[in-house]
Structures are given as C-alpha cells and as structure tokens.
Design an enzyme around this catalytic site. Structure first.
Site, short mmCIF file in Angstrom:
data_model
loop_
_atom_site.label_atom_id
_atom_site.label_comp_id
_atom_site.label_asym_id
_atom_site.label_seq_id
_atom_site.Cartn_x
_atom_site.Cartn_y
_atom_site.Cartn_z
N ILE A 32 32.09 37.17 50.81
CA ILE A 32 32.95 36.86 50.98
C ILE A 32 33.16 35.91 52.53
O ILE A 32 33.01 34.99 52.85
CB ILE A 32 34.52 37.53 50.67
CG1 ILE A 32 35.18 37.97 49.15
CG2 ILE A 32 35.67 36.66 51.47
CD1 ILE A 32 36.03 38.62 49.11
N TYR A 181 41.62 53.26 52.43
CA TYR A 181 41.42 51.72 51.66
C TYR A 181 42.63 50.92 51.97
O TYR A 181 42.69 50.08 52.66
CB TYR A 181 40.22 51.05 50.86
CG TYR A 181 39.86 50.09 50.40
CD1 TYR A 181 39.13 49.06 51.94
CD2 TYR A 181 40.47 49.58 49.75
CE1 TYR A 181 39.33 47.29 51.77
CE2 TYR A 181 40.50 47.89 49.59
CZ TYR A 181 39.48 46.72 50.22
OH TYR A 181 39.03 45.63 50.51
N LYS A 185 44.37 47.46 54.31
CA LYS A 185 44.21 46.99 53.85
C LYS A 185 46.32 46.41 54.62
O LYS A 185 46.58 45.01 54.64
CB LYS A 185 43.50 46.35 52.96
CG LYS A 185 42.54 46.37 52.39
CD LYS A 185 41.60 45.71 53.21
CE LYS A 185 41.08 44.40 53.37
NZ LYS A 185 41.13 43.78 54.47
N1 LIG Z 1 35.75 42.36 47.33
C1 LIG Z 1 36.55 42.00 46.74
O1 LIG Z 1 37.34 41.99 45.44
C2 LIG Z 1 37.80 42.29 47.40
C3 LIG Z 1 39.41 42.18 47.10
C4 LIG Z 1 40.28 42.19 48.54
C5 LIG Z 1 39.98 42.40 49.64
N2 LIG Z 1 38.83 42.32 50.21
C6 LIG Z 1 38.39 42.22 51.59
O2 LIG Z 1 37.76 40.88 51.92
C7 LIG Z 1 36.66 40.57 53.08
C8 LIG Z 1 35.13 40.96 52.83
O3 LIG Z 1 35.12 41.92 51.51
P1 LIG Z 1 33.91 41.99 50.90
O4 LIG Z 1 33.82 42.13 49.91
O5 LIG Z 1 32.73 40.47 51.06
O6 LIG Z 1 33.36 42.83 51.49
P2 LIG Z 1 30.95 43.49 52.03
O7 LIG Z 1 30.16 43.04 50.95
O8 LIG Z 1 31.33 44.42 52.11
O9 LIG Z 1 31.38 42.71 53.82
C9 LIG Z 1 31.66 43.24 54.18
C10 LIG Z 1 31.30 42.67 55.35
O10 LIG Z 1 32.05 43.16 56.93
C11 LIG Z 1 31.40 43.71 57.81
N3 LIG Z 1 31.16 44.62 58.45
C12 LIG Z 1 31.48 45.98 58.30
N4 LIG Z 1 32.15 46.87 59.12
C13 LIG Z 1 31.89 46.51 60.32
C14 LIG Z 1 32.30 46.70 61.22
N5 LIG Z 1 32.33 47.76 61.86
N6 LIG Z 1 31.72 45.69 62.30
C15 LIG Z 1 31.65 44.12 61.97
N7 LIG Z 1 31.79 44.40 60.75
C16 LIG Z 1 31.68 44.70 59.72
C17 LIG Z 1 29.77 43.84 56.92
O11 LIG Z 1 28.64 44.16 57.56
P3 LIG Z 1 27.39 44.82 57.47
O12 LIG Z 1 26.71 43.45 56.20
O13 LIG Z 1 26.68 44.59 58.64
O14 LIG Z 1 27.50 45.85 56.80
C18 LIG Z 1 29.96 42.27 55.66
O15 LIG Z 1 29.80 41.10 57.04
C19 LIG Z 1 37.07 42.47 53.07
O16 LIG Z 1 38.34 42.50 54.32
C20 LIG Z 1 37.47 43.46 51.42
O17 LIG Z 1 38.92 44.60 52.08
C21 LIG Z 1 37.93 42.10 49.08
#
Ligand SMILES: NC(=O)c1ccc[n+]([C@@H]2O[C@H](COP(=O)([O-])OP(=O)(O)OC[C@H]3O[C@@H](n4cnc5c(N)ncnc54)[C@H](OP(=O)(O)O)[C@@H]3O)[C@@H](O)[C@H]2O)c1
Length: 316
Positions: A32, A181, A185
């Site tokens: 995202i 988790y 959040k």
């Molecule tokens: N996907 C969903 O359905 C969903 C639903 C509700 C909320 N969210 C929220 O939306 C956000 C993005 O989710 P996503 O699905 O896009 O997740 P994702 O594809 O797993 O991407 C997570 C991102 O966070 C980075 N990250 C993780 N640990 C880190 C650290 N220690 N320092 C800096 N960056 C770090 C990752 O970097 P690396 O590439 O280096 O690991 C990656 O860029 C999150 O906050 C998640 O909780 C997602």
C-alpha cells in the site's frame, strides 16, 4: 490547492496538484505504501520513500519514474524497529519543512514465536506503534514549519474488534500473533486520535488524521515490476475475493485523500466506502474505544516512557 479542486467531488483518478509540497511515506517501497507514494508522486509533490532497504527503495522509485518520468522522489533510510536510528534518519532528510508524514510501514506476523526488536520490544507493537510514535518527536519541527502539516496514520479494520491490554502492551503473557497485530494497529489509531486532541490543545496547525485501506490483497493488485508482479494465475484465484476486498492500489486511496484533501480535518477517520473493506474513500464514524481518553492517556504515557521521548513529542 486550487479552489476548483474543492468544488468537485473527490476523484481518486484526478488528484489535486501538489507541486512544491513534500510528503514522507514510511514503507513506501512496497504494498500500500508503494501505491501511496506513486499516487502522491503523480501530483507533482516531492515524495520521500522511507524504507529500510536501499535496493527495494530504488526498485520502487524506478517503477514510479517509469510511469511518471518527472516524478520528484527521494529515499530515506528508515528502520522503525531501531528507535535509536530515527533521529539521525530525520536529520539526514535535510529539510526545512514537511507537509505530511504517512505512517504506513507495518509488520504483521501470522505465527509464533513472539519476536522482539533490537530494542527489546515486541516486534509488531515495537515497529508499528512505538517506531512511529518515536519518529513523531523528530518530525514535529518539520511538520510544524509547514503551513498545515499532517500526520496520516494507517490503521486497520483489525483494530475494531480488539481492546488494548494496558497491563501487557507488549504481549509478554499469552502471545497470539493476530491479536497482537490488531492491538498494535489499535494502539496506532488511538495514538492518531489522541495526537490530534493534543495538537488542538496547544494550538498547533498540524493535523493528525487516521485512514485505513480496508482489505487489500497483493493478488488483486496491478503489477509494478520490479517491485512486484501479480501472475495471471494469482489474479484468477483471487477473483472471488475481489467481491469483498481490493488491491493495494485501491487500499492507498483513503490514505492519499487524507494527505491531499484540504477539507479533511484532524481527528477524522477515512476508509473505503463498501463495508469499510473496498471502494472509494469516505469518512467513517470513529469507534468509541479508539478515543477513550483514559486509555489514550495511559497508552501515551507508557509509549513515551518506552521510547524515552518527551510526552509533548516536540509539539508545544
Ligand atoms: N493489506 C491489508 O489488507 C491491510 C489491512 C489493514 C491495514 N493494513 C496496513 O497497511 C499498511 C501497509 O500494509 P501492506 O499490506 O502494504 O504491507 P506490506 O506489503 O507487507 O508492506 C509493509 C511495508 O512496511 C515496511 N516495513 C516493515 N517493517 C519495517 C521497519 N522496521 N522499518 C521500516 N519499514 C518497515 C516494509 O518494508 P520491507 O519491504 O523492507 O519489509 C514494507 O514497505 C500496514 O500498516 C498495515 O498494517 C493493511
């Protein structure tokens, strides 16, 4: 932002221009966060991708530039799990102001064992909540120097059904990854709403807004090589899920609106309009457990102590 942009309904494909503005997206290299960065870059703004991995950030910037050749992009080396590195990271930005910081980076573990950051904090609470909480104290002067700085915290529907355990914020007893988790959040969302209350109390022009992406799957997401490619097989298998949830490109929409829309106000919650899971952005009512003042005050005090930050976080 032009007045014309305010007189028409919000269109996720037709964003208001934002030349000259500077936005930081944590975790802007993937998922995202990548699409938030891509959509913000299309407005002409300078977008800083906060990423712990230089190669991933370079791939994300290459992908964005292949779509928007004139995009103004920078990489900031940022590891939210390493609290002691955050001040240096922000100093390296070398900016005099920042128009918005998007707190998107997040880690979600599916299975035990319980893991900890180098600082000894439970990994999800430590990264998702404490990392962004600590980052705020260093970004505060930059955000305060912008005409109307914003912090946009990315929450989750997973927080709706959770309650904080203020006696065990780091899940040292009875660790269940999904619950931990969801609580991390919830801690982020409580922080986002409490921050806005505190900003208003000190008369700051900075706004704190909370947005969530609904349900966003990689398999429903358009390919962005070399960042990620969705195969036709993955797409086919995900078709039924597409009735309920969406891709990460669409998951970025409420976050981008929370950054750009001049009518968005501090303390608001934005999410997708279809059952809060998919669709274009709309404002949502804020669940009361996310704004409980007593719980927020205890979370804030505990977080300040855990990261060693002044409780004002630099906003006075
Ligand atoms: N996907 C969903 O359905 C969903 C639903 C509700 C909320 N969210 C929220 O939306 C956000 C993005 O989710 P996503 O699905 O896009 O997740 P994702 O594809 O797993 O991407 C997570 C991102 O966070 C980075 N990250 C993780 N640990 C880190 C650290 N220690 N320092 C800096 N960056 C770090 C990752 O970097 P690396 O590439 O280096 O690991 C990656 O860029 C999150 O906050 C998640 O909780 C997602």
């Amino acid at each position: 932002m032009s007045s014309a942009s305010q007189s028409r309904p919000w269109n996720v494909q037709w964003l208001p221009p934002a030349e000259g503005r500077i936005f930081l997206v944590t975790g802007g290299n993937a998922g995202i966060g990548y699409f938030v960065a891509e959509q913000l870059a299309a407005t002409g703004a300078v977008v800083v991708l906060g990423s712990r991995d230089t190669a991933k950030a370079a791939a994300a910037m290459a992908s964005i530039r292949s779509r928007f050749p004139g995009a103004h992009l920078r990489h900031l080396q940022l590891d939210l799990a390493d609290l002691s590195s955050l001040k240096t990271a922000v100093d390296r930005l070398g900016l005099e102001h920042l128009d918005a910081a998007v707190y998107n980076a997040g880690v979600a573990l599916d299975d035990p064992p319980r893991r900890e950051t180098e600082d000894g904090h439970e990994l999800m609470f430590g990264t998702n909540h404490l990392g962004h909480f600590a980052l705020t104290q260093w970004l505060a002067p930059l955000l305060s120097a912008a005409p109307t700085g914003r912090i946009v915290t990315v929450g989750s529907f997973a927080a709706r059904s959770e309650r904080l355990d203020l006696g065990d914020l780091q899940s040292t007893q009875d660790y269940r990854p999904k619950r931990t988790y969801g609580r991390s959040k919830l801690a982020q969302m409580c922080f986002g709403f409490e921050l806005d209350r505190r900003l208003r109390a000190v008369g700051s022009a900075v706004l704190s807004v909370v947005a969530h992406p609904g349900g966003a799957l990689d398999s429903l997401t358009p390919s962005r090589p070399p960042v990620r490619v969705t195969t036709p097989g993955e797409r086919l298998l995900a078709l039924p899920a597409g009735l309920l949830v969406q891709g990460k490109d669409a998951g970025a929409w409420p976050v981008v609106r929370a950054v750009l829309d001049s009518e968005v106000q501090g303390g608001q919650l934005w999410g997708p309009k279809v059952f809060g899971l998919r669709g274009t952005p709309r404002r949502e009512p804020v669940p009361s457990h996310m704004t409980d003042p007593a719980a927020a005050a205890r979370l804030w005090a505990a977080s300040s102590e855990l990261v060693g930050a002044d409780p004002h976080l630099g906003f006075r």
